[in-house]
Design a protein around this motif. Structure first.
Motif, PDB file in Angstrom:
ATOM      1  N   SER A  73      32.275 -28.652 -18.552  1.00  0.00           N
ATOM      2  CA  SER A  73      32.334 -29.255 -17.213  1.00  0.00           C
ATOM      3  C   SER A  73      33.742 -29.713 -16.856  1.00  0.00           C
ATOM      4  O   SER A  73      34.188 -29.538 -15.714  1.00  0.00           O
ATOM      5  N   ALA A  74      34.462 -30.308 -17.814  1.00  0.00           N
ATOM      6  CA  ALA A  74      35.834 -30.744 -17.528  1.00  0.00           C
ATOM      7  C   ALA A  74      36.718 -29.547 -17.214  1.00  0.00           C
ATOM      8  O   ALA A  74      37.545 -29.587 -16.286  1.00  0.00           O
ATOM      9  N   THR A  75      36.552 -28.466 -17.959  1.00  0.00           N
ATOM     10  CA  THR A  75      37.332 -27.254 -17.718  1.00  0.00           C
ATOM     11  C   THR A  75      36.969 -26.629 -16.378  1.00  0.00           C
ATOM     12  O   THR A  75      37.838 -26.114 -15.662  1.00  0.00           O
ATOM     13  N   THR A  76      35.683 -26.664 -16.028  1.00  0.00           N
ATOM     14  CA  THR A  76      35.251 -26.122 -14.739  1.00  0.00           C
ATOM     15  C   THR A  76      36.008 -26.776 -13.607  1.00  0.00           C
ATOM     16  O   THR A  76      36.563 -26.098 -12.723  1.00  0.00           O
ATOM     17  N   TYR A  77      36.069 -28.101 -13.617  1.00  0.00           N
ATOM     18  CA  TYR A  77      36.742 -28.809 -12.528  1.00  0.00           C
ATOM     19  C   TYR A  77      38.257 -28.749 -12.646  1.00  0.00           C
ATOM     20  O   TYR A  77      38.962 -28.540 -11.652  1.00  0.00           O
ATOM     21  N   ARG A  78      38.771 -28.907 -13.842  1.00  0.00           N
ATOM     22  CA  ARG A  78      40.219 -29.023 -14.028  1.00  0.00           C
ATOM     23  C   ARG A  78      40.937 -27.675 -13.921  1.00  0.00           C
ATOM     24  O   ARG A  78      42.036 -27.598 -13.358  1.00  0.00           O
ATOM     25  N   ASP A  79      40.322 -26.622 -14.436  1.00  0.00           N
ATOM     26  CA  ASP A  79      41.026 -25.341 -14.558  1.00  0.00           C
ATOM     27  C   ASP A  79      40.486 -24.236 -13.657  1.00  0.00           C
ATOM     28  O   ASP A  79      41.228 -23.308 -13.318  1.00  0.00           O
ATOM     29  N   LEU A  80      39.207 -24.293 -13.295  1.00  0.00           N
ATOM     30  CA  LEU A  80      38.628 -23.188 -12.530  1.00  0.00           C
ATOM     31  C   LEU A  80      38.584 -23.439 -11.030  1.00  0.00           C
ATOM     32  O   LEU A  80      38.477 -22.485 -10.251  1.00  0.00           O
ATOM     33  N   LEU A  81      38.641 -24.709 -10.628  1.00  0.00           N
ATOM     34  CA  LEU A  81      38.594 -25.028  -9.205  1.00  0.00           C
ATOM     35  C   LEU A  81      39.981 -25.395  -8.689  1.00  0.00           C
ATOM     36  O   LEU A  81      40.730 -26.109  -9.369  1.00  0.00           O
ATOM     37  N   PRO A  82      40.332 -24.953  -7.485  1.00  0.00           N
ATOM     38  CA  PRO A  82      41.596 -25.405  -6.895  1.00  0.00           C
ATOM     39  C   PRO A  82      41.577 -26.929  -6.740  1.00  0.00           C
ATOM     40  O   PRO A  82      40.539 -27.513  -6.418  1.00  0.00           O
ATOM     41  N   GLU A  83      42.700 -27.567  -6.977  1.00  0.00           N
ATOM     42  CA  GLU A  83      42.741 -29.032  -6.935  1.00  0.00           C
ATOM     43  C   GLU A  83      42.376 -29.563  -5.555  1.00  0.00           C
ATOM     44  O   GLU A  83      41.746 -30.621  -5.428  1.00  0.00           O
ATOM     45  N   ASN A  84      42.715 -28.819  -4.508  1.00  0.00           N
ATOM     46  CA  ASN A  84      42.411 -29.311  -3.157  1.00  0.00           C
ATOM     47  C   ASN A  84      40.932 -29.201  -2.812  1.00  0.00           C
ATOM     48  O   ASN A  84      40.501 -29.664  -1.746  1.00  0.00           O
ATOM     49  N   ALA A  85      40.139 -28.595  -3.722  1.00  0.00           N
ATOM     50  CA  ALA A  85      38.696 -28.501  -3.496  1.00  0.00           C
ATOM     51  C   ALA A  85      37.938 -29.653  -4.149  1.00  0.00           C
ATOM     52  O   ALA A  85      36.727 -29.750  -4.026  1.00  0.00           O
ATOM     53  N   ARG A  86      38.684 -30.539  -4.854  1.00  0.00           N
ATOM     54  CA  ARG A  86      38.037 -31.608  -5.633  1.00  0.00           C
ATOM     55  C   ARG A  86      38.323 -32.974  -5.018  1.00  0.00           C
ATOM     56  O   ARG A  86      39.455 -33.280  -4.686  1.00  0.00           O
ATOM     57  N   ARG A  87      37.274 -33.767  -4.914  1.00  0.00           N
ATOM     58  CA  ARG A  87      37.412 -35.153  -4.477  1.00  0.00           C
ATOM     59  C   ARG A  87      36.951 -36.125  -5.570  1.00  0.00           C
ATOM     60  O   ARG A  87      37.627 -37.094  -5.860  1.00  0.00           O
TER      61      ARG A  87
END
Length: 515
Positions: free
Chosen positions: A295-309
């Protein structure tokens, strides 16, 4: 966010329609395979993408010199969660997978050679308790009653709840207060059991799912009752044979598992997951994306940072992560007939060693071990007259700074020497096949953040609603399964995480009709 479809049952399906909505599943661990089967049964066209050259994720299989080594999970509890996947496909698990019950479940061995046999029969276990401490018999019965109460709430009521909203959490707070979920596993055991060795026997289970027994919420004592009720099993042919059966179900639905496919990014448009991009440059469009990656890798590495809040790098960094593992797989040219299938070998220190692993993050001189000898049950996993083993040692994750390229072999030799002196005589002269993984494997090969073997540590403030949600808080039509989301690690947990999708992923017909 997409419309949430409340609980509904998937029904058996044959082949999915080529015009059906497309779901991409990242990773082929047990959570990813179970998710693919459930989505396929609900009418989705599914593609599973696996970075390695074979499916399984942590349940990968190593083969060397005629020996078969299950890389990871070897303890099968709650077989009904697997049986349900076959039922969704109109098939019977027993036609594809042969599960054998273990008795004893485990043999717990203390550093001075004293053993506790954790038998399948409850009266036999009570006799073992009485052999150590007759005064703790009533306490053992009371502990098992508490374990059952935690199972009734933690597994039966909560394992399949999505916890997408704080109101989901609010509904269960009274149960958690009543069961004192704020207390640790060791705290609950100590409430009932006074003998220090029996406390260790009844509290080691969180280590099987990446938790420190002195910090893991007492809800995880449910494992004791889960094992008692449904048994501990082993798959003939190894755990990899279960993976093979699950892949067969997916292919039987007309869906595919593609190996050697390294997902580099989850594509997001207007806040919605629209597919993935592979390392090769290939873009695969999808109506739904399910990540079985860490899960950490999914958010940190697979998603663009501007897609995360919600799941920013800062929040991810501040979470607590499970320990890692050093695992040595070895085959011997002789059989050790007196060694059981599952052995828990406890070192001279218990709490102090756990402090070193989880808090101090140092590689201690002593260790506790899990020794797996599957050829006790299934001799086909080794050449005739030989034994297949692996020995697992919990170690700190990569934040420790240990140089595993330098430390791995000396550490392995230390474990080999210990086993030779105490459990497997003359081991150093009997080994004919050898393979080893360290936290580097979890970090670099399995893409686990900080090389943590089980994702987030299962403490109270990182459980249920506090874990990364099965339905992403940040990106529409992105869903998470596996150890890093709810309900957590362990084979029943990761398979249950896929069942949660039945309540949060819209039906294929709704997706198809969406603009």
């Amino acid at each position: 966010m997409s419309t949430v479809v409340e609980s509904h049952s998937a029904t058996a399906s044959t082949h999915t329609h080529p015009d059906a909505p497309h779901a991409v599943v990242i990773g082929s661990g047990f959570g990813g395979l179970a998710a693919a089967i459930r989505l396929g049964a609900r009418g989705y066209r599914v593609t599973v993408l696996e970075k390695l050259d074979a499916p399984g994720g942590r349940a990968y299989v190593f083969r060397k010199d005629g020996f078969t080594f299950d890389a990871g999970p070897t303890i099968i509890t709650a077989p009904f969660v697997l049986e349900e996947l076959w039922q969704l496909c109109g098939r019977r698990m027993e036609d594809d997978v042969d599960l054998r019950p273990m008795d004893p479940f485990y043999q717990i061995r203390f550093h001075d050679g004293e053993v506790f046999n954790y038998w399948a029969d409850v009266e036999a276990v009570r006799a073992e308790v009485a052999r150590f401490s007759p005064d703790d018999l009533n306490g053992y019965d009371a502990y098992m009653a508490d374990s059952e109460a935690n199972y009734r709430v933690g597994f039966e009521k909560l394992a399949h709840v999505p916890f997408s909203s704080w109101t989901d959490m609010a509904k269960v707070v009274p149960d958690l207060i009543r069961l004192r979920a704020d207390r640790s596993v060791c705290g609950l055991v100590a409430k009932h059991i006074k003998h220090p060795r029996l406390q260790q026997v009844l509290s080691f289970h969180p280590l099987l799912v990446g938790g420190n027994p002195f910090r893991t919420t007492s809800a995880y004592t449910l494992i004791s009752y889960l094992e008692r009720r449904f048994g501990v099993h082993s798959a003939m042919g190894g755990t990899g044979h279960i993976v093979k059966g699950l892949v067969g179900l997916i292919e039987g639905q007309g869906n595919v598992v593609r190996c050697n496919q390294d997902v580099q990014q989850i594509r997001v448009e207007n806040g919605r997951a629209t597919g993935v991009q592979l390392a090769s440059g290939e873009i695969i469009a999808a109506d739904v994306v399910v990540s079985n990656a860490d899960s950490a890798t999914t958010y940190r590495d697979l998603l663009p940072e501007n897609a995360r809040r919600k799941w920013t790098n800062r929040r991810i960094d501040r979470c607590r992560y499970s320990m890692s593992l050093m695992v040595w797989y070895f085959g011997t040219k002789k059989r050790y007939e007196d060694v059981p299938h599952h052995s828990i070998i406890l070192g001279p220190r218990y709490r102090e060693l756990l402090d070193d692993i989880f808090d101090h993050k140092v590689l201690a001189e002593d260790f506790s071990l899990y020794l797996h000898r599957p050829t006790k049950t299934d001799p086909s996993l080794a050449p005739e007259g030989c034994d297949t083993f692996y020995v697992l040692s919990p170690v700190p994750h990569m934040e420790s700074g240990v140089d595993w390229q330098q430390q791995a072999e000396p550490y392995r030799r230390k474990i080999e020497q210990y086993l030779s002196q105490h459990v497997l005589p003359d081991l150093e002269n009997q080994v004919v096949a050898s393979h080893m993984i360290t936290p580097l494997y979890f970090q670099n090969t399995l893409s686990s953040f900080r090389g943590a073997a089980f994702g987030l540590e299962p403490i109270m403030t990182q459980s249920a609603w506090f874990r990364p949600h099965n339905q992403s808080e940040d990106v529409d039509r992105l869903y998470l399964v596996g150890a890093g989301t709810h309900p957590g690690a362990g084979l029943p947990g990761v398979i249950s995480s896929a069942k949660v999708l039945d309540r949060v992923v819209p039906d294929a017909a709704i997706i198809k009709g969406a603009p």
